[in-house]
Write a protein that holds these residues in place. Structure first.
Motif, PDB file in Angstrom:
ATOM      1  N   ARG A   1       0.838  -1.204   0.000  1.00  0.00           N
ATOM      2  CA  ARG A   1       0.000   0.000   0.000  1.00  0.00           C
ATOM      3  C   ARG A   1       0.867   1.247   0.000  1.00  0.00           C
ATOM      4  NH1 ARG A   1      -3.704  -1.080   5.125  1.00  0.00           N
ATOM      5  NH2 ARG A   1      -1.659  -1.821   5.839  1.00  0.00           N
TER       6      ARG A   1
ATOM      7  N   SER B   1      -9.622  -6.519  -6.150  1.00  0.00           N
ATOM      8  CA  SER B   1     -10.598  -5.650  -6.825  1.00  0.00           C
ATOM      9  C   SER B   1     -10.013  -4.272  -7.086  1.00  0.00           C
ATOM     10  CB  SER B   1     -11.867  -5.532  -5.978  1.00  0.00           C
ATOM     11  OG  SER B   1     -12.489  -6.793  -5.805  1.00  0.00           O
ATOM     12  N   ALA B   2      -9.182  -3.793  -6.165  1.00  0.00           N
ATOM     13  CA  ALA B   2      -8.587  -2.463  -6.307  1.00  0.00           C
ATOM     14  C   ALA B   2      -7.622  -2.381  -7.485  1.00  0.00           C
ATOM     15  CB  ALA B   2      -7.872  -2.078  -5.014  1.00  0.00           C
TER      16      ALA B   2
ATOM     17  N   GLN C   1      -8.812 -12.054   4.689  1.00  0.00           N
ATOM     18  CA  GLN C   1      -9.673 -10.925   5.028  1.00  0.00           C
ATOM     19  C   GLN C   1      -9.506  -9.747   4.055  1.00  0.00           C
ATOM     20  OE1 GLN C   1      -7.827 -12.640   7.157  1.00  0.00           O
ATOM     21  NE2 GLN C   1      -9.386 -13.619   8.439  1.00  0.00           N
ATOM     22  N   VAL C   2      -8.374  -9.649   3.367  1.00  0.00           N
ATOM     23  CA  VAL C   2      -8.145  -8.521   2.453  1.00  0.00           C
ATOM     24  C   VAL C   2      -8.006  -8.978   1.000  1.00  0.00           C
ATOM     25  CG1 VAL C   2      -7.094  -7.095   4.234  1.00  0.00           C
ATOM     26  CG2 VAL C   2      -5.639  -8.567   2.826  1.00  0.00           C
ATOM     27  N   GLN C   3      -8.209 -10.260   0.735  1.00  0.00           N
ATOM     28  CA  GLN C   3      -8.031 -10.819  -0.608  1.00  0.00           C
ATOM     29  C   GLN C   3      -8.868 -10.093  -1.655  1.00  0.00           C
ATOM     30  OE1 GLN C   3     -10.443 -14.087  -1.358  1.00  0.00           O
ATOM     31  NE2 GLN C   3      -9.142 -15.082  -2.904  1.00  0.00           N
ATOM     32  N   VAL C   4     -10.170 -10.055  -1.451  1.00  0.00           N
ATOM     33  CA  VAL C   4     -11.072  -9.474  -2.443  1.00  0.00           C
ATOM     34  C   VAL C   4     -10.847  -7.972  -2.581  1.00  0.00           C
ATOM     35  CG1 VAL C   4     -13.490  -8.993  -2.980  1.00  0.00           C
ATOM     36  CG2 VAL C   4     -12.822 -11.261  -2.177  1.00  0.00           C
ATOM     37  N   LYS C   5     -10.659  -7.289  -1.471  1.00  0.00           N
ATOM     38  CA  LYS C   5     -10.480  -5.842  -1.501  1.00  0.00           C
ATOM     39  C   LYS C   5      -9.260  -5.442  -2.327  1.00  0.00           C
ATOM     40  CE  LYS C   5      -9.915  -1.794   1.511  1.00  0.00           C
ATOM     41  NZ  LYS C   5      -9.826  -1.332   2.932  1.00  0.00           N
ATOM     42  N   LEU C   6      -8.143  -6.117  -2.094  1.00  0.00           N
ATOM     43  CA  LEU C   6      -6.926  -5.755  -2.816  1.00  0.00           C
ATOM     44  C   LEU C   6      -7.011  -6.137  -4.284  1.00  0.00           C
ATOM     45  CD1 LEU C   6      -4.097  -4.716  -3.086  1.00  0.00           C
ATOM     46  CD2 LEU C   6      -3.237  -6.833  -2.070  1.00  0.00           C
TER      47      LEU C   6
END
Length: 214
Positions: free
Chosen positions: A28, A77-78, A70-75
């Protein structure tokens, strides 16, 4: 390598850099990625650089996602736009703390298959490396004592990932469509339990018998 500062991502980055591949560490914060890359480059003797996640994904030919469930989809997708037309190797395991030694697959069955549905067919998602010990990956002087299951709906993309695995000394096998990733994801909790029960400090692995090297 998105998640290249975690244990699994660090080990894979080190191994691929040592094998002669150029590796880009994503984070990030670009400053953190550059600092981590400098350390890994000194350890591997290979070519490793750092960048912000979207920049790293944009520059890469093949992208590896090695982050907590927990952050797989968020990252993913970003950075989706940067993934279009590329292979995404997803190392995600749906561990649910504190009971990580107990299989707890998501309602969709496979965390990696669910991500493929979110990202769409423009991204070729491959499931791999869930059952390879991070301790063994990080030990550049030691062998990687296990086999690898590679799942995906695109046979050509699966083969490319198998070749990447073999380049760092891992026996890799085509294990069927992405739906079969549920088995590899579940196996991680089984191996964690075995590690604890039998006090295996370097990480238990699996072997596929009855097959010759491809």
């Amino acid at each position: 390598m998105l998640g290249g500062t975690g244990h699994e991502g660090t080990g894979l980055a080190l191994r691929w850099a040592k094998a002669g591949y150029e590796v880009i560490i994503g984070s990030r914060d670009a400053t953190n990625a550059i600092s981590a890359a400098a350390d890994l480059q000194s350890r591997s003797g290979g070519l490793i650089s750092g960048a912000e996640n979207s920049d790293a994904a944009d520059r890469a030919d093949i992208v590896v996602l090695a982050v907590p469930f927990q952050v797989q989809v968020k990252l993913a997708s970003a950075v989706r736009e940067a993934l279009i037309g590329k292979i995404l190797i997803d190392v995600t395991v749906p561990l649910v703390p504190p009971k990580v030694a107990r299989v707890q697959l998501p309602a969709a069955g496979s965390a990696v298959e669910a991500l493929q549905q979110i990202l769409g067919p423009e991204v070729r998602v491959i499931s791999a490396f869930q059952n390879v010990s991070a301790h063994q990956l990080a030990d550049l002087d030691g062998p990687i004592d296990c086999d690898l299951l590679v799942c995906g709906d695109d046979p050509e993309a699966r083969e490319q990932v198998c070749q990447l695995a073999r380049a760092i000394g891992v026996r890799a096998w085509h294990a069927g469509p992405l739906a079969n990733s549920a088995a590899a994801e579940a196996l991680t909790s089984v191996l964690i339990f075995i590690n604890k029960r039998y006090k295996i400090s370097n990480g238990a692995g699996i072997r596929i018998t009855g097959l010759q090297e491809e």
